[in-house]
Write a protein that holds these residues in place. Structure first.
Motif, PDB file in Angstrom:
ATOM      1  N   SER A   6       0.968  -0.881  -0.026  1.00  0.00           N
ATOM      2  CA  SER A   6       0.531  -0.181   0.100  1.00  0.00           C
ATOM      3  C   SER A   6       1.186   1.218   0.089  1.00  0.00           C
ATOM      4  N   PRO A   7       0.660   2.050  -0.423  1.00  0.00           N
ATOM      5  CA  PRO A   7       1.550   3.200  -0.619  1.00  0.00           C
ATOM      6  C   PRO A   7       1.306   4.382   0.541  1.00  0.00           C
ATOM      7  N   LYS A   8      -0.148   3.902   1.178  1.00  0.00           N
ATOM      8  CA  LYS A   8      -0.197   4.840   2.762  1.00  0.00           C
ATOM      9  C   LYS A   8       0.960   4.202   3.629  1.00  0.00           C
ATOM     10  N   GLN A   9       1.977   3.192   2.802  1.00  0.00           N
ATOM     11  CA  GLN A   9       3.100   2.805   4.787  1.00  0.00           C
ATOM     12  C   GLN A   9       3.759   4.163   4.723  1.00  0.00           C
ATOM     13  N   LEU A  10       3.589   4.491   6.620  1.00  0.00           N
ATOM     14  CA  LEU A  10       4.694   5.565   6.266  1.00  0.00           C
ATOM     15  C   LEU A  10       5.991   5.038   6.484  1.00  0.00           C
ATOM     16  N   SER A  11       6.619   6.266   6.516  1.00  0.00           N
ATOM     17  CA  SER A  11       8.128   6.375   6.852  1.00  0.00           C
ATOM     18  C   SER A  11       9.057   6.068   8.353  1.00  0.00           C
ATOM     19  N   TRP A  12       9.764   5.205   8.410  1.00  0.00           N
ATOM     20  CA  TRP A  12      10.002   5.290   9.838  1.00  0.00           C
ATOM     21  C   TRP A  12      10.523   6.837  10.303  1.00  0.00           C
ATOM     22  N   ARG A  13      10.944   7.507   9.525  1.00  0.00           N
ATOM     23  CA  ARG A  13      11.028   8.716  10.527  1.00  0.00           C
ATOM     24  C   ARG A  13      10.151   9.170  10.583  1.00  0.00           C
ATOM     25  N   ALA A  14       8.451   9.312   9.863  1.00  0.00           N
ATOM     26  CA  ALA A  14       7.102   9.956   9.360  1.00  0.00           C
ATOM     27  C   ALA A  14       6.715   9.567  10.871  1.00  0.00           C
ATOM     28  N   HIS A  15       6.824   8.424  11.055  1.00  0.00           N
ATOM     29  CA  HIS A  15       5.676   7.919  12.512  1.00  0.00           C
ATOM     30  C   HIS A  15       7.356   8.064  14.074  1.00  0.00           C
ATOM     31  N   TYR A  16       8.449   8.157  13.319  1.00  0.00           N
ATOM     32  CA  TYR A  16       8.936   8.887  14.980  1.00  0.00           C
ATOM     33  C   TYR A  16       8.514  10.493  15.366  1.00  0.00           C
ATOM     34  N   TRP A  17       7.981  10.955  14.099  1.00  0.00           N
ATOM     35  CA  TRP A  17       7.809  12.221  14.019  1.00  0.00           C
ATOM     36  C   TRP A  17       6.387  13.135  14.476  1.00  0.00           C
ATOM     37  N   GLN A  18       4.963  11.539  14.034  1.00  0.00           N
ATOM     38  CA  GLN A  18       4.268  11.604  14.345  1.00  0.00           C
ATOM     39  C   GLN A  18       3.716  10.923  15.667  1.00  0.00           C
ATOM     40  N   THR A  19       4.824  10.327  16.473  1.00  0.00           N
ATOM     41  CA  THR A  19       4.616  10.084  17.379  1.00  0.00           C
ATOM     42  C   THR A  19       4.899  11.126  18.620  1.00  0.00           C
ATOM     43  N   ILE A  20       6.013  11.503  17.645  1.00  0.00           N
ATOM     44  CA  ILE A  20       6.693  12.734  18.730  1.00  0.00           C
ATOM     45  C   ILE A  20       5.573  14.050  18.845  1.00  0.00           C
ATOM     46  N   ALA A  21       4.890  14.102  17.500  1.00  0.00           N
ATOM     47  CA  ALA A  21       3.654  15.286  17.589  1.00  0.00           C
ATOM     48  C   ALA A  21       2.602  15.311  18.312  1.00  0.00           C
ATOM     49  N   LEU A  22       2.229  13.546  18.403  1.00  0.00           N
ATOM     50  CA  LEU A  22       0.800  13.408  19.527  1.00  0.00           C
ATOM     51  C   LEU A  22       1.737  13.468  20.825  1.00  0.00           C
ATOM     52  N   SER A  23       2.496  12.691  21.204  1.00  0.00           N
ATOM     53  CA  SER A  23       3.039  12.566  22.583  1.00  0.00           C
ATOM     54  C   SER A  23       3.047  13.905  23.314  1.00  0.00           C
ATOM     55  N   LEU A  24       4.153  14.871  22.551  1.00  0.00           N
ATOM     56  CA  LEU A  24       4.683  16.378  23.679  1.00  0.00           C
ATOM     57  C   LEU A  24       3.251  16.661  23.927  1.00  0.00           C
ATOM     58  N   PRO A  25       1.978  17.518  23.622  1.00  0.00           N
ATOM     59  CA  PRO A  25       0.833  17.571  24.357  1.00  0.00           C
ATOM     60  C   PRO A  25       0.356  17.108  25.473  1.00  0.00           C
ATOM     61  N   LEU A  26       0.841  15.760  24.890  1.00  0.00           N
ATOM     62  CA  LEU A  26      -0.008  14.772  26.319  1.00  0.00           C
ATOM     63  C   LEU A  26       0.856  14.426  26.852  1.00  0.00           C
ATOM     64  N   VAL A  27       2.183  14.912  27.031  1.00  0.00           N
ATOM     65  CA  VAL A  27       3.214  15.011  28.144  1.00  0.00           C
ATOM     66  C   VAL A  27       2.999  15.969  28.809  1.00  0.00           C
ATOM     67  N   ILE A  28       2.834  17.094  28.571  1.00  0.00           N
ATOM     68  CA  ILE A  28       1.974  18.785  28.839  1.00  0.00           C
ATOM     69  C   ILE A  28       1.058  18.469  29.828  1.00  0.00           C
ATOM     70  N   GLY A  29       0.279  17.991  29.281  1.00  0.00           N
ATOM     71  CA  GLY A  29      -1.372  17.319  30.265  1.00  0.00           C
ATOM     72  C   GLY A  29      -1.026  16.751  31.092  1.00  0.00           C
ATOM     73  N   GLN A  30      -0.014  15.558  31.295  1.00  0.00           N
ATOM     74  CA  GLN A  30       0.492  14.562  31.350  1.00  0.00           C
ATOM     75  C   GLN A  30       1.081  15.057  33.492  1.00  0.00           C
ATOM     76  N   LEU A  31       2.296  15.879  32.498  1.00  0.00           N
ATOM     77  CA  LEU A  31       3.464  16.466  33.115  1.00  0.00           C
ATOM     78  C   LEU A  31       2.128  16.922  34.642  1.00  0.00           C
ATOM     79  N   ALA A  32       0.734  18.425  33.786  1.00  0.00           N
ATOM     80  CA  ALA A  32       0.189  19.143  34.792  1.00  0.00           C
ATOM     81  C   ALA A  32      -0.850  18.662  35.566  1.00  0.00           C
ATOM     82  N   SER A  33      -0.999  17.438  35.047  1.00  0.00           N
ATOM     83  CA  SER A  33      -2.504  15.950  35.474  1.00  0.00           C
ATOM     84  C   SER A  33      -1.420  15.838  37.209  1.00  0.00           C
TER      85      SER A  33
END
Length: 464
Positions: A6-33
Motif C-alpha cells: 500500500s502507498p499509505k505505508q509510512l516511513s520510519w521517519r514519519a512514524h517518529y515525528w508523528q509519535t513525537i507530535a502526538l506525544s508532546l501535548p500529551l506529555v504536557i497534559g500528563q505533567l500538568a495532571s
C-alpha cells in the motif's frame, strides 16, 4: 489489505515525528495532571514532615481504587480510536457514553472504602497517630473520585481524536487553580477556615469538578467531537460495549494497580520503619511519578496511533507505530535518568521545609532512594510504552499476568522477604522496585515483538 503493498505505508521517519507530535501535548497534559498531585505533596511538606508522612500514606491507600478506575476507563481510548480509524461514529459515541457511565459507577463503589481508610491503615499495622491524622484527607479524596474518573474518560475521548490540546489546557488551568486552592484551604482565607491536610484534598476535588464541567461543555459544542453526537441517548445502557470495556479495561486496571501497588506495598513496608523513611519514600515516589508521565504520554500516543491503524486494518503501520514509540521513549527516559542523577538534591529540597527538624534525617534516606529512582527510568518507561501499544490491539489480559508476576512476585516479594527475613533497610527495600521493573520491561518487550510479527505476517490484528 496488507500495508506492505500500500502507498499509505509510512516511513520510519514519519512514524517518529508523528509519535513525537502526538506525544508532546500529551506529555504536557500528563505533567500538568501529575502536577496537581505533586502540588498536593509539596503543600503537605510545607505544613510539616508529619503531614507529609500522613498525607502520603493516605494517598497510597486510596490509589489502588484510583488506578483501578483509571485502568478500566482507559479501555474507552482504544475503542474510540478503533471506531475513528474504521470510520464508525456509532462505535465512537457508544464507547464514550458507556465509559462515562462506568466511570461514575466505579467511583460510587469506591467512595465508602476510601472514607474508612484511616481505620484500615491501623489494621495494616501503620502508626495510629499518622493514620488518624489522614481522616479528613481521605474523606475529601473520596468525594472527588467521581470527578476524577469522569475526567479520565473525557481525556481519553478528546485525545483519541488526535487533538489532545483541549484536555491539556484544561489540566494546566486545573494545576494553577489547585496551587492557589491548596494555599487557601490549608491556611484559610476570608470565610474559609484553615483546614490543614484535609484542605489539600478538598482543593483537588473542586479542581477536578471544574475541569469536568469545562470539558463536557467543550465536547458538546466543538468539532470534531460533537459530530458523533456524544451525549445522544445518554441514559441508555449499551451492554455489549459495557462488556467490551470491562473485558479490555479490567486487565488494564489490574496492570496499573499491580505496578502502582508495588510502589504502595513497598511504601507500606517502609512505613513500618517510622515517619522519617516514610516521608523520604514519599518524595522519591512523587518524583518517580512525575518522571513517569513522559513515557506514559508516549504510551498513550502509541495506544491511539496503533488503535487507529488497527481500526483501518493497516498491518505494517501497526508495527512501525508501536516500535517508533518504544525508541522515542528510550531516548527520552535516558535523558530523564541523567537529569535525576544530576539534580537529586535540588529536587528533594522542593518537598521539605527549611525549619522542619526532620528535614536532614529525611534527606539522608531520600538521596539514595533518588539514585535508585534514576536507575529504573528506562525500564519503567519501556514497560509502560510496550504495554500501551498492546492495548491498541486489545491485548490486555496476558500483559496483566506478566505485570502482576513481575511487580508483585519479584518486586514486592523480594522487598518483603528482605525486610522480614534479612533486615533490609528502607533504601534496600526501595531498590527492589528496580528489579521488578526491569524484568517486566524485558517480558513485555518480547510480548510486543511477538504480536507485531504475527500481525505483519497476516495474523489476527485484535486479540479480543
Amino acid at each position: 489489505m496488507s500495508s506492505s503493498s500500500s502507498p499509505k505505508q509510512l516511513s520510519w521517519r514519519a512514524h517518529y515525528w508523528q509519535t513525537i507530535a502526538l506525544s508532546l501535548p500529551l506529555v504536557i497534559g500528563q505533567l500538568a495532571s501529575i502536577g496537581i498531585a505533586t502540588a498536593d505533596v509539596i503543600a503537605m511538606g510545607q505544613i510539616s514532615s508529619h503531614d507529609l508522612a500522613s498525607g502520603s500514606l493516605a494517598a497510597r491507600f486510596y490509589q489502588p481504587f484510583y488506578f483501578m478506575g483509571l485502568g478500566i476507563t482507559l479501555a474507552t481510548g482504544p475503542i474510540v480510536a478503533q471506531g475513528l480509524g474504521g470510520n464508525d461514529p456509532r462505535l465512537v459515541r457508544r464507547a464514550f457514553r458507556q465509559g462515562m457511565v462506568i466511570a461514575v459507577m466505579l467511583a460510587l463503589i469506591a467512595m465508602p472504602f476510601v472514607m474508612v481508610g484511616d481505620v484500615v491503615l491501623v489494621w495494616l499495622g501503620q502508626d495510629p497517630v499518622i493514620s488518624a491524622h489522614a481522616k479528613d484527607f481521605l474523606f475529601w479524596s473520596a468525594i472527588g473520585l467521581p470527578f476524577m474518573f469522569l475526567f479520565f474518560v473525557l481525556r481519553q475521548f478528546v485525545s483519541s481524536h488526535k487533538k489532545p490540546m483541549p484536555q491539556v489546557i484544561a489540566t494546566i488551568g486545573g494545576l494553577l487553580a489547585n496551587i492557589l486552592g491548596n494555599h487557601i484551604c490549608v491556611h484559610g482565607y476570608g470565610p474559609i477556615p484553615p483546614m490543614g491536610l484535609g484542605g489539600i484534598a478538598l482543593s483537588t476535588t473542586i479542581v477536578y469538578l471544574l475541569i469536568c464541567i469545562g470539558l463536557l461543555i467543550y465536547i458538546g459544542m466543538t468539532e470534531p467531537y460533537k459530530s458523533s453526537k456524544p451525549f445522544q441517548r445518554l441514559w441508555i445502557m449499551d451492554w455489549d460495549i459495557t462488556r467490551r470495556i470491562f473485558v479490555i479495561g479490567i486487565p488494564i486496571g489490574c496492570t496499573i494497580v499491580a505496578e502502582t501497588g508495588m510502589f504502595i506495598a513497598v511504601v507500606f513496608i517502609i512505613g513500618l520503619y517510622g515517619p522519617v523513611p516514610l516521608a523520604a519514600s514519599a518524595i522519591a515516589n512523587q518524583i518517580a511519578a512525575v518522571a513517569f508521565m513522559v513515557p506514559l504520554a508516549i504510551g498513550q500516543a502509541s495506544t491511539i496511533r496503533v488503535g487507529h491503524f488497527a481500526g483501518a486494518n493497516d498491518r505494517h503501520n501497526i508495527s512501525r507505530a508501536s516500535w517508533s514509540a518504544v525508541w522515542v521513549g528510550l531516548g527520552l527516559t535516558s535523558l530523564i535518568m541523567i537529569y535525576l542523577f544530576a539534580q537529586s538534591e535540588f529536587l528533594i529540597d522542593l518537598f521539605l521545609a527549611d525549619d522542619d527538624p526532620m528535614t536532614a534525617a529525611v534527606a539522608t534516606f531520600a538521596i539514595p532512594m533518588m539514585i535508585i529512582t534514576a536507575l529504573f527510568q528506562c525500564g519503567d518507561g519501556t514497560q509502560a510504552i510496550t504495554i500501551s501499544a498492546l492495548r491498541g490491539l486489545n491485548d490486555t489480559r496476558v500483559p496483566a499476568y506478566i505485570a502482576i508476576a513481575c511487580f508483585w512476585f519479584i518486586g514486592v516479594g523480594i522487598g518483603a522477604v528482605g525486610a522480614y527475613a534479612f533486615d533490609f533497610d528502607p533504601v534496600a527495600i526501595w531498590g527492589c522496585l528496580l528489579i521488578g521493573l526491569m524484568v517486566a520491561s524485558v517480558a513485555l518487550t518480547y510480548r510486543l515483538y511477538v504480536a507485531t510479527r504475527r500481525i505483519t505476517r497476516g495474523g489476527a490484528i485484535l486479540s479480543q
